[in-house]
Design a protein around this motif. Sequence first.
Motif, PDB file in Angstrom:
ATOM      1  N   TYR A  89     -27.709 -28.985  15.571  1.00 27.75           N
ATOM      2  CA  TYR A  89     -26.694 -29.983  15.234  1.00 27.75           C
ATOM      3  C   TYR A  89     -25.640 -30.000  16.326  1.00 27.75           C
ATOM      4  CZ  TYR A  89     -28.787 -30.013  10.604  1.00 27.75           C
ATOM      5  OH  TYR A  89     -29.674 -30.129   9.556  1.00 27.75           O
ATOM      6  N   GLU A  90     -25.173 -31.202  16.647  1.00 29.96           N
ATOM      7  CA  GLU A  90     -24.186 -31.353  17.709  1.00 29.96           C
ATOM      8  C   GLU A  90     -22.987 -32.107  17.171  1.00 29.96           C
ATOM      9  OE1 GLU A  90     -26.879 -33.368  20.310  1.00 29.96           O
ATOM     10  OE2 GLU A  90     -27.580 -31.490  21.178  1.00 29.96           O
ATOM     11  N   PHE A  91     -21.797 -31.570  17.459  1.00 27.10           N
ATOM     12  CA  PHE A  91     -20.564 -32.132  16.912  1.00 27.10           C
ATOM     13  C   PHE A  91     -19.507 -32.294  17.995  1.00 27.10           C
ATOM     14  CE2 PHE A  91     -22.533 -29.846  13.375  1.00 27.10           C
ATOM     15  CZ  PHE A  91     -22.493 -30.803  12.372  1.00 27.10           C
ATOM     16  N   THR A  92     -18.599 -33.227  17.751  1.00 23.09           N
ATOM     17  CA  THR A  92     -17.404 -33.377  18.570  1.00 23.09           C
ATOM     18  C   THR A  92     -16.214 -33.260  17.639  1.00 23.09           C
ATOM     19  OG1 THR A  92     -18.541 -34.940  20.017  1.00 23.09           O
ATOM     20  CG2 THR A  92     -16.154 -34.844  20.200  1.00 23.09           C
ATOM     21  N   ALA A  93     -15.313 -32.352  17.941  1.00 22.32           N
ATOM     22  CA  ALA A  93     -14.093 -32.169  17.148  1.00 22.32           C
ATOM     23  C   ALA A  93     -12.996 -33.078  17.699  1.00 22.32           C
ATOM     24  CB  ALA A  93     -13.671 -30.704  17.213  1.00 22.32           C
ATOM     25  N   PRO A  94     -11.916 -33.282  16.928  1.00 21.96           N
ATOM     26  CA  PRO A  94     -10.821 -34.132  17.407  1.00 21.96           C
ATOM     27  C   PRO A  94     -10.117 -33.584  18.653  1.00 21.96           C
ATOM     28  CG  PRO A  94     -10.627 -33.719  15.043  1.00 21.96           C
ATOM     29  CD  PRO A  94     -11.729 -32.848  15.551  1.00 21.96           C
TER      30      PRO A  94
END
Length: 126
Positions: A89-94
């Motif tokens: 899973y790949e995410f971008t945080a604020p």
Amino acid sequence: RPFQDSGNILKQGYLEKRSREPSFFGSEWHRRWCVLTQRNFFYYASEKSKQPKGSFPIERYRARLEPRLRKDSRKKCCFQLLCPGKRSYEFTAPSAAEAEDWVEQIQFLLKDLSSLTIPCEEEEEE
């Protein structure tokens, strides 16, 4: 709170999750309300959603910051959850700090889950 298991929530907030199927324009990022509990990672369409769009047991995953996921100004905000033989899973945080916090929380939890000994306060004998 849509999430019934709220006593076990370790971290929650909006992240952008990369979709599995790349579109005509490349990978798409979708804003998701993410919830980390002591055992699972859930993601919802929004904070008000009752049903998760997806979830997985966090146990054998590992978390790491991964700036190569994006080429734009938000590349320092990216992290990955990886597990051998399972979907990553790949995410971008604020923000970069928020990405680091997610990674640290998950690593701390995983270290906790992998330690088989349960710490207990023992009285010292003299």
